[in-house]
Design an enzyme around this catalytic site. Structure first.
Site, PDB file in Angstrom:
ATOM      1  N   ARG A1026       1.015  -1.109  -0.096  1.00  7.77           N
ATOM      2  CA  ARG A1026       0.152   0.079  -0.074  1.00  7.77           C
ATOM      3  C   ARG A1026       0.842   1.173   0.112  1.00  7.77           C
ATOM      4  O   ARG A1026       1.849   1.411   0.775  1.00  7.77           O
ATOM      5  CB  ARG A1026      -0.939   0.068   1.383  1.00  7.77           C
ATOM      6  CG  ARG A1026      -1.688   1.158   1.309  1.00  7.77           C
ATOM      7  CD  ARG A1026      -2.580   0.830   2.700  1.00  7.77           C
ATOM      8  NE  ARG A1026      -3.704  -0.206   2.751  1.00  7.77           N
ATOM      9  CZ  ARG A1026      -3.874  -0.613   3.640  1.00  7.77           C
ATOM     10  NH1 ARG A1026      -3.657  -0.223   4.927  1.00  7.77           N
ATOM     11  NH2 ARG A1026      -4.721  -1.972   3.900  1.00  7.77           N
ATOM     12  N   ARG A1095      -1.611   6.711   9.413  1.00  5.55           N
ATOM     13  CA  ARG A1095      -1.607   6.164   8.078  1.00  5.55           C
ATOM     14  C   ARG A1095      -1.771   7.249   7.051  1.00  5.55           C
ATOM     15  O   ARG A1095      -1.726   8.470   7.444  1.00  5.55           O
ATOM     16  CB  ARG A1095      -2.643   5.245   7.881  1.00  5.55           C
ATOM     17  CG  ARG A1095      -2.622   4.019   9.110  1.00  5.55           C
ATOM     18  CD  ARG A1095      -2.525   2.765   8.391  1.00  5.55           C
ATOM     19  NE  ARG A1095      -2.480   1.684   9.501  1.00  5.55           N
ATOM     20  CZ  ARG A1095      -3.312   0.570   9.309  1.00  5.55           C
ATOM     21  NH1 ARG A1095      -4.180   0.580   8.411  1.00  5.55           N
ATOM     22  NH2 ARG A1095      -3.043  -0.133  10.220  1.00  5.55           N
ATOM     23  N   LYS A1165      -3.729   1.413  15.038  1.00  4.38           N
ATOM     24  CA  LYS A1165      -3.478   2.252  13.963  1.00  4.38           C
ATOM     25  C   LYS A1165      -3.867   3.589  14.033  1.00  4.38           C
ATOM     26  O   LYS A1165      -5.184   3.744  15.056  1.00  4.38           O
ATOM     27  CB  LYS A1165      -4.466   1.674  12.628  1.00  4.38           C
ATOM     28  CG  LYS A1165      -5.691   1.400  12.752  1.00  4.38           C
ATOM     29  CD  LYS A1165      -6.511   0.563  11.487  1.00  4.38           C
ATOM     30  CE  LYS A1165      -7.691  -0.071  11.824  1.00  4.38           C
ATOM     31  NZ  LYS A1165      -7.879  -1.051  10.708  1.00  4.38           N
ATOM     32  N   LYS A1167      -5.768   7.131  12.121  1.00  7.56           N
ATOM     33  CA  LYS A1167      -6.254   7.654  10.737  1.00  7.56           C
ATOM     34  C   LYS A1167      -6.550   9.130  10.827  1.00  7.56           C
ATOM     35  O   LYS A1167      -7.458   9.534  11.710  1.00  7.56           O
ATOM     36  CB  LYS A1167      -7.290   6.747  10.215  1.00  7.56           C
ATOM     37  CG  LYS A1167      -6.918   5.456  10.114  1.00  7.56           C
ATOM     38  CD  LYS A1167      -8.210   4.436   9.534  1.00  7.56           C
ATOM     39  CE  LYS A1167      -7.608   3.028   9.198  1.00  7.56           C
ATOM     40  NZ  LYS A1167      -8.732   2.257   8.744  1.00  7.56           N
ATOM     41  N   CYS A1386     -15.138  -3.149  -0.077  1.00  9.25           N
ATOM     42  CA  CYS A1386     -13.781  -3.588   0.281  1.00  9.25           C
ATOM     43  C   CYS A1386     -13.088  -4.551  -0.644  1.00  9.25           C
ATOM     44  O   CYS A1386     -13.655  -5.198  -1.160  1.00  9.25           O
ATOM     45  CB  CYS A1386     -13.292  -3.793   1.901  1.00  9.25           C
ATOM     46  SG  CYS A1386     -13.958  -5.593   2.324  1.00  9.25           S
ATOM     47  N   CYS A1392      -7.823 -10.603   1.171  1.00 15.54           N
ATOM     48  CA  CYS A1392      -7.672 -10.239   2.551  1.00 15.54           C
ATOM     49  C   CYS A1392      -7.825 -11.510   3.732  1.00 15.54           C
ATOM     50  O   CYS A1392      -8.867 -12.334   3.480  1.00 15.54           O
ATOM     51  CB  CYS A1392      -8.809  -9.301   2.810  1.00 15.54           C
ATOM     52  SG  CYS A1392      -8.796  -8.722   4.627  1.00 15.54           S
ATOM     53  N   CYS A1431     -15.784  -8.354   6.221  1.00 17.62           N
ATOM     54  CA  CYS A1431     -15.671  -8.514   7.418  1.00 17.62           C
ATOM     55  C   CYS A1431     -15.853  -7.304   8.211  1.00 17.62           C
ATOM     56  O   CYS A1431     -15.909  -6.128   7.715  1.00 17.62           O
ATOM     57  CB  CYS A1431     -14.153  -9.179   7.694  1.00 17.62           C
ATOM     58  SG  CYS A1431     -13.168  -7.704   8.382  1.00 17.62           S
ATOM     59  N   CYS A1435     -13.411  -1.746   6.312  1.00 16.90           N
ATOM     60  CA  CYS A1435     -12.356  -0.919   5.456  1.00 16.90           C
ATOM     61  C   CYS A1435     -13.202   0.003   4.593  1.00 16.90           C
ATOM     62  O   CYS A1435     -12.870   1.133   4.254  1.00 16.90           O
ATOM     63  CB  CYS A1435     -11.420  -1.712   4.614  1.00 16.90           C
ATOM     64  SG  CYS A1435     -10.422  -2.580   5.828  1.00 16.90           S
TER      65      CYS A1435
END
Ligand code: SF4
Length: 1531
Positions: A1026, A1095, A1165, A1167, A1386, A1392, A1431, A1435
């Protein structure tokens, strides 16, 4: 009588075949197109109608569909040999080409039901040509007869042990009334089940189709070996003396089993005449056949009152004239004769037909003909007459002595098409000839040709198969010439014939000749032509000079054409009629895998042997999953190997669903190759309506495992000193490897591409699996040797790490207690050892819908299907991990911990004794599965007598992500060592955690995970990379660079992500470093694109107000740069030179410093996103920090309202997890914004939960602290206060498509890229198009947070060219439903690792299924935000959509409703675990209601709340409250 009505003979026959067989081979025009029999067969099978023939009580007849050109009779051998009764339903067109099989199959009780074709005028030559192949032939002429004779055929085949062909002309019963279906009890009685069972239990010698293997008649009476003089009882069957059949060549090769043809012949046993005869086949003479068939008919007469005999005569008993009809017309003739006037010449004539055509019982014919008959007209409907006399005429002549006192005259006629209108006239003609003094033999009666009808077995080309021809079209345009294209009118040649390679090849040669002629004509015209001006002559002369040079001819062709067009003379016009000849033609023959069988293969050979410059494109559609089920006797050739062995051909093996680029390359090379080329093209499908996803998945398996390797073979390369062979996929099959090894091609290839070494040397196959098991067992035994104490074996099956960790911990604890403990995965455990275990424990988690995890499946099947396990001496216990609320509906409760419960039950059934009762861990318990576990484990120790052991060592705390980070030396870990290890495609789990910080994840291709496992291979590991791309802005040059990376190092596609960046998939380990370097060369980076760091920073992409937008975007860049980690590990690992001199990795020699993050970075994470009102396209509330840009009055950027604590990730059924929207902290100025962001991040760094990753995001920190406390803390870190938030307004969170112009006059075009996937398909060359645009575009590309793309900063001057390109590649198409334009999914499957269900590949399909209703209720133009993820990680930000689907298990989704249209409100669970059917029903209902009930301007999400369908979620903390009834249904 059964009440079912039967309308057609095929229906009647199919039903009888179904009832009387174990297996029906259904010959079809294509697998997608039904035959006239197959619909009945299928409907009987799908209603699970029981087979009468089958031994098993409730068995359903197996239907094997086979394409008519795929050598269908091959499919008969295997089942019939294994004692299963086989019948075949087919048209007559397969008979001649199957002749080799017919001779062989005649010795087996197979029944062939043959509908004669073509429909308009059936050709009985198909029957007469094979009449001597040893079969019994029965003919029916009406609907009732078709049913009765079908039954007769089956009864006779079983009784005689010999093959029976039942043939009929379906058109002769076209106008009949339906009949009742034969009663089941009658069928049963006629069939004689005793005979059937006798057949099924007898054994057949021989195992290949070349071995001899006759069947003995299963009739209870035993026949003595037949001696010539005793063979026939003259009383019973009197045979007419044989007549010299000198004219009929077939007579000389007549098979001996046709005893009746010549009396002495019957003395010889009916042995096969096939190649290798090993033993005498059993003796069944024509006498026996006659005896059997008459007894069957007698029974039928007794039960149903219908009479049949070998020859049937209808008409007056004193008739003088008779017709013997072998063709379609007999009912018509009989009717016309019955209605004749007394003075008609044909009045009072009789009609004869052969019911039993073979064996030919001449004596019986004599019996059937009334003594009064003097003249017999024999009418034969045979079109291909190879002998002077028709075959039936010879039969009759040999049987009926002509002369005074009996039949005096026998006259043969050739029967053509007769209709109601012409029958009388035809009869008059016949009788005139018959009664004349010198009758003419072979007189033609009726029309030669029937009125045209569509051919029954037209080779319609399945739609799916057009993928490759479309590529031919794209590549060569008008230059492509497909000789056997189905669309072509082949001058009356049937499609079946025109599709053969021989025919196409002939057509190509003819075309080449025509081209040569054209060259001469042009030559002539260039020197002597009469043109209006001189211009054409010069151009033509130039063209002629270069006509043979493929390259140069292209350059001069256009000039020649344009000069001729300008000239306008007659000569110019006539030359222009063939203007395609001016350019080099790319000549193609397109075939199917039917050409891989013997029948078509000879044609391929023909083309190869010719050495002509012709290209063959051969499409193979056998699905990978069905290859093993394919009959072992089906001798499909490997055309690729065959052609390579030939030596002079270009060969390529391609698969459009695996590599589009490789198909292009192969076709291009084939076109350029000066000689025959074979391009094999894989396109596996089960049926015409297969989805692209099925085709893709089948292709991937086949390519990955090496069943369908991708390669190119160019014999020309050798001359250039290059390897002839290029392998484009990674694995090859054994045969190909052997071929390449022979001439050292592999060695050459490996020298060039050393990375292939490992995969090439490894043959795929099940052997590896066996080896692995042996290894595991050895290791197990070794372990046992070194241990003392009572043995305890622990087996686990796990799809996440919980069951493994529990098992390992239990193992350690057991060892500490002095037990001889081993821990293994279930799939590595040899089941045969189970009975000798003393103590065994199983720990399993629950997968999918209550299934065993993949690594426990094979063990479970082996145990459950075992019939001889005795576990009386084994003590066992099972512990299961599950979630009692995962499947909320009552009826689905059984799935909870099902594998553990099943295993426990089965082990007990085998006599095993419980150590401790079944233990169940439930995710819903206070402590998750630990609650149940801590009750179960002590019971186990108790039972093993080791509950109270002193001095147990302290257990180390489990390793966490925090440990990994801390020990990694600022994200180094052992990544470099892992990358250098070529023995595996994987890296270690710890390094897997660390590479995320570098912007790359290890994944494996889940489409092929199971298949690889079954083959004993490690998962197909590859990496996702990514990029970090603040605000999603990329230059055109960067776009091209990204495209190169995808092509050369990835899987040929790119994903534009929901966080506005490029993502590559399928980058294998060896290409990871080159890819990282290439990204950095493109002035991008991947650092901190994933991992527990800040990110990529997002920013609304559309520069509606360009200057303002620029100022905002610069802030996003500043924040991104400010928060980027400092570690130098990234450069060391990915960007240093390969010689290693500058590498500083390893040890602690370099000590990095992370002023913002520290050595353990963030708990989770982080964002940041920036929205520019009125667009909330970034979903500003979904991020840890959301910034809402605020303008000054003069239009400049003032600063941002800052929200904090938004986040999407959640876990199904875990109420402690939830999505949350950002809470408002206040306003910060543009100058300070990066510092304010830093401070929020630092408060999270210091206060976030580092123990529980499910509770580590900022949203939980804020909710735990309270917003005000949190805000105060940030202000404390910052030393400043937030200002009061300023007013703003959002309109929507979707993209604004189409062209917009900013205030500086620059243009921007937002195009629709469905779910951000940039790829080429045969239908849509989006990737090629975007590359072409990038090569001329001077502005930028902007990636949108909804995964679309903006072509940005286009001047008015450049706009037309870009518009043209957009249109050329269909990228300007925005004619989609507003629902589709507002949708987002996603990635999910196949890459994934967290995906539970499809998303990107499925949402478009689901939307297509809803679009009809949208249209119907007038909502096509209404934007409804619909999102899907595989899931609950979220995302694609599903929780903010008005309607969302979140994967629960493969094919099942939770459905959410009530999100705010501009992303301001979370949605709420509406239904759990629903599948497509239910989704569609619910959605259609809701859309209909919404269309009716909505108020002016009311959005779908708002309406669902107002209408009381769902409660509003006002904050993440009440996301789980008041959900729709099903989730609340707790027990
Ligand atoms: S939402 Fe889940 S399935 Fe989809 S890409 Fe993210 S982690 Fe994978």
């Amino acid at each position: 009588m059964a009440s079912t009505q039967i309308k057609t003979p095929q229906e009647a026959v199919a039903r009888i075949a179904y009832l009387a067989s174990d297996v029906v081979v259904s010959v079809q025009p294509s697998l997608a197109a039904e035959s006239d029999f197959s619909a009945t067969l299928k409907s009987l099978a799908s209603s699970r109608t029981q087979s009468l023939a089958s031994k098993a009580a409730d068995a359903v007849t197996e239907i094997i569909p086979v394409r008519h050109n795929n050598d269908p009779l091959l499919s008969v051998f295997t089942p019939i040999r294994s004692g299963r009764l086989v019948s075949v339903t087919t048209t007559s067109e397969i008979l001649l080409s199957s002749i080799a099989h017919l001779y062989k199959l005649a010795q087996l009780p197979v029944v062939l039901h043959v509908a004669l074709g073509p429909k308009s005028l059936p050709d009985y030559t198909a029957i007469t040509s094979i009449r001597n192949s040893g079969w019994t032939f029965l003919q029916s002429n009406s609907l009732q007869e078709a049913q009765d004779l079908a039954l007769t055929a089956h009864a006779l085949a079983v009784h005689s042990g010999k093959g029976v062909i039942h043939f009929f002309d379906p058109s002769s019963s076209a106008s009949e009334q339906p009949i009742a279906a034969e009663d089941i009890s009658l069928v049963q009685e006629i069939l004689n089940l005793d005979n059937v069972r006798r057949f099924q239990s007898a054994s057949i010698s021989g195992s290949s189709i070349y071995a001899n293997d006759g069947r003995v008649a299963v009739a209870p009476e035993q026949f003595e070996p037949v001696a010539s003089q005793t063979v026939l009882d003259a009383q019973e069957v009197e045979l007419a003396p044989a007549q010299d059949g000198a004219d009929e060549s077939a007579q000389t090769s007549q098979q001996q089993s046709e005893a009746s043809e010549a009396s002495e012949a019957s003395a010889t046993p009916s042995a096969s005449i096939a190649t290798t005869i090993e033993e005498q086949a059993p003796v069944v003479t024509s006498e026996h056949i006659y005896k059997y068939v008459t007894s069957i008919w007698a029974k039928l007469n007794e039960l149903a009152g219908r009479q049949y005999s070998a020859f049937e005569y209808s008409g007056p008993s004193n008739a003088e004239n008779a017709l013997f009809v072998f063709g379609s017309g007999s009912p018509l003739f009989a009717q016309a004769i019955a209605q004749a006037q007394s003075d008609d010449s044909f009045a009072k004539a009789g009609v004869l037909t052969a019911r039993l055509y073979r064996p030919w019982l001449g004596a019986k014919l004599l019996e059937a003909i009334p003594k009064s008959v003097k003249r017999v007209a024999v009418l034969e409907q045979v079109s291909r007459k190879t002998t002077k006399w028709g075959p039936l005429l010879i039969d009759v002549l040999t049987s009926v002595k002509s002369g005074p006192g009996g039949v005096e005259t026998i006259v043969g006629h050739q029967l053509g098409y007769i209709s109601q209108e012409t029958v009388v006239q035809a009869l008059r003609g016949i009788f005139q000839n018959l009664t004349s003094e010198k009758p003419v033999q072979n007189l033609e009666v009726g029309e030669r040709e029937a009125p045209k009808e569509a051919s029954e077995y037209g080779l319609e080309k399945p739609k799916l198969e057009t993928a490759y021809t479309k590529i031919l079209d794209q590549l060569f345009g008008e230059r492509a010439y497909i000789a056997n294209s189905i669309e072509k009118d082949n001058a009356g040649v049937s499609n079946t014939i025109s599709a053969t390679p021989e025919y196409g090849f002939g057509a190509l040669l003819a075309r080449k000749e025509r081209k040569q002629k054209f060259v001469s004509e042009v030559k002539e015209a260039a020197s002597n032509g009469q043109f209006s001006s001189d211009a054409p002559k010069q151009a033509l002369a130039k063209w002629v000079a270069n006509a043979e040079d493929a390259k140069k001819v292209e350059e001069v062709a256009s000039e020649a054409v344009s000069k001729l067009s300008e000239d306008g003379s007659d000569l110019s016009k006539s030359l222009l009629e063939y203007k395609q000849f001016f350019r080099k033609q790319s000549l193609w023959l397109v075939g199917s895998d039917a050409w891989s069988y013997d029948l078509g293969n000879s044609g391929v050979h023909h083309v190869l042997a010719s050495g002509e410059n012709v290209n063959l494109l051969i499409i193979d559609s056998t699905p990978y999953s069905e290859r093993a089920a394919a009959d072992a006797n089906r001798r499909k050739k490997d055309i690729g190997l065959y052609a390579m062995n030939f030596g002079n051909a270009y060969v390529a093996s391609t698969a459009v669903y695996s590599s589009y680029t490789q198909v292009l390359q192969a076709m291009d090379e084939a076109d350029k190759f000066n000689g025959p080329s074979v391009v094999l093209a894989y396109l596996p499908y089960f049926g015409e309506h297969d989805s692209a996803l099925t085709v893709l998945q089948e292709t991937k398996k086949a390519v990955d495992i090496g069943y369908w390797p991708l390669y190119r073979w160019n014999p020309e390369n050798e001359k250039k000193g290059e390897s002839n062979f290029s392998l484009d996929s990674e694995r090859i099959k054994k045969e190909l490897k052997e071929f390449l090894d022979r001439d050292n091609h592999l060695t050459q290839l490996m020298k060039k591409e050393p990375s292939f070494g490992a995969v090439l040397s490894e043959d795929f196959g099940t052997e590896i699996r066996a080896q692995q098991k042996r290894k595991a067992k050895d290791a197990y035994n070794q372990l046992l040797e070194g241990l003392f104490g009572a043995p305890l074996t622990i087996l686990y099956a796990s799809d996440n790490s919980n069951a493994i960790s529990l098992s390992k911990r239990l193992g350690n604890r057991g060892r500490a207690r002095g037990l001889k403990t081993t821990v293994m995965c279930m799939e590595d455990y040899p089941v045969e050892d189970l009975a000798s275990e003393e103590n065994i424990v199983f720990i399993t988690s629950t997968a999918g819908q209550g299934e065993f995890p993949q690594n426990g499946l094979s063990f479970w099947h082996a145990v459950k299907d075992n019939t001889s396990l005795d576990l009386a001496n084994v003590r066992y216990s099972v512990f299961g991990l599950g979630d009692s609320h995962y499947w909320p509906r009552k009826e689905d409760k059984i799935y909870y911990n099902k594998p553990a419960k099943d295993l426990d039950r089965v082990l007990a059934n085998f006599g095993a004794k419980p150590l401790a009762p079944l233990g169940l861990g439930d995710d819903q318990d206070a402590d998750g599965f630990q609650t149940g576990y801590s009750e179960w484990e002590p019971k186990l120790w108790e039972a093993l007598g080791v509950a109270n052991v002193d001095g147990l060592p302290e257990e180390p705390a489990p390793r966490t992500n925090e440990d990994i980070k801390l020990e990694s030396n600022y994200l180094r870990g052992t990544i470099v060592q892992g990358l250098n290890d070529t023995s595996t495609l994987a890296i270690s789990p710890d390094d897997g955690q660390l590479t995320k910080f570098h912007g790359t994840y290890m994944q494996d291709d889940r489409d092929i995970r199971d298949e690889r496992k079954a083959q004993g291979l490690e998962p197909a590991y590859s990496f996702m990379i990514r990029c970090r791309l603040p605000g999603g802005v990329s230059t055109a040059k960067q776009w091209v660079q990204m495209d190169d990376i995808a092509n050369e190092l990835g899987n040929e596609t790119m994903k534009l992500t929901t966080r506005q960046t490029f993502q590559f998939h399928g980058v294998v380990k060896s290409k990871l470093r080159p890819a990282m370097k290439a990204i950095n060369r493109a002035l991008m980076t991947t650092i901190a694109a994933c991992g527990d760091v800040n990110r990529n920073v997002m920013c609304s992409p559309l520069p509606a107000h360009s200057k303002y937008h620029r100022a905002v975007w610069e802030c996003s860049k500043r924040i991104s740069d400010h928060l980027i980690p400092n570690t130098t590990a990234y450069h060391e690992i990915w960007l240093t030179d390969d010689d290693g001199s500058k590498t500083q990795v390893g040890g602690n020699a370099v000590q990095d410093f992370e002023p913002l993050y520290g050595p353990t970075y963030l708990p989770r994470k982080f964002k940041v996103s920036i929205a520019i009102p009125p667009h909330n396209d970034v979903d500003v509330y979904a991020h840890d920090i959301g910034l809402i840009a605020i303008k000054n009055e003069d239009g400049s950027l003032a600063g941002f309202n800052m929200t904090a604590g938004g986040g999407m990730g959640a876990t199904h059924n875990n109420k402690k997890t939830y999505p949350q929207v950002g809470r408002m902290l206040g306003f910060v100025t543009a100058a300070d914004v990066h510092i304010a962001c830093e401070k929020v991040m630092l408060v999270q760094r210091d206060n976030g939960d580092r123990k529980n990753r499910k509770h580590a995001r900022l949203k939980y920190t804020i909710d735990d602290m309270g917003v005000e406390v949190f805000k105060a803390k940030v202000e404390e870190y910052w030393g400043q206060k937030f200002e009061e938030a300023r007013p703003f307004h959002f309109d929507s969170n979707v993209d604004t498509f189409g062209w917009t112009k900013d205030e500086t006059g620059l243009n921007h075009f937002t195009m629709f890229i469905e779910n951000g996937r940039i790829e080429d398909t045969a239908e849509f060359q989006m990737k090629t198009g975007l590359r072409a645009i990038a090569q001329v575009h001077k502005g930028e590309f902007r990636l949108t947070p909804n995964q679309h793309l903006i072509l940005s900063n286009v001047t008015d001057e450049d706009k037309p060219e870009l518009e043209k390109l957009l249109a050329q590649y269909k990228l300007d198409n925005l004619h989609y439903s507003a629902l589709r334009l507002s949708s987002s999914a996603c990635v999910a499957f196949p890459t994934c690792g967290l995906a539970m269900a499809e998303s990107e590949r499925y949402l478009p399909v689901l939307i297509t299924k809803l679009e009809g209703v949208l249209e119907e209720v007038g909502l096509k133009q209404d934007s409804i935000v619909m999102r899907m993820t595989g899931c609950p990680n979220g995302c694609a930000r599903p929780w903010l959509a008005e309607v969302a689907f979140v994967g629960k298990a493969y094919g099942a989704y939770n459905m959410y409703l009530g999100g705010g249209y501009h992303g301001q409100r979370l949605n709420k669970l509406y239904r759990a675990s629903i599948k497509e059917e239910e989704i569609l029903t619910i959605m259609k209902g809701l859309l209909r209601r919404y269309a009716k009930e909505r108020e002016e301007g009311e959005r779908f999400g708002d309406w669902t709340i107002r209408a009381g369908i769902i409660k509003a979620t006002t904050d993440g903390t009440n996301f789980h409250e008041g959900v729709a009834e099903e989730e609340g249904d707790e027990e």
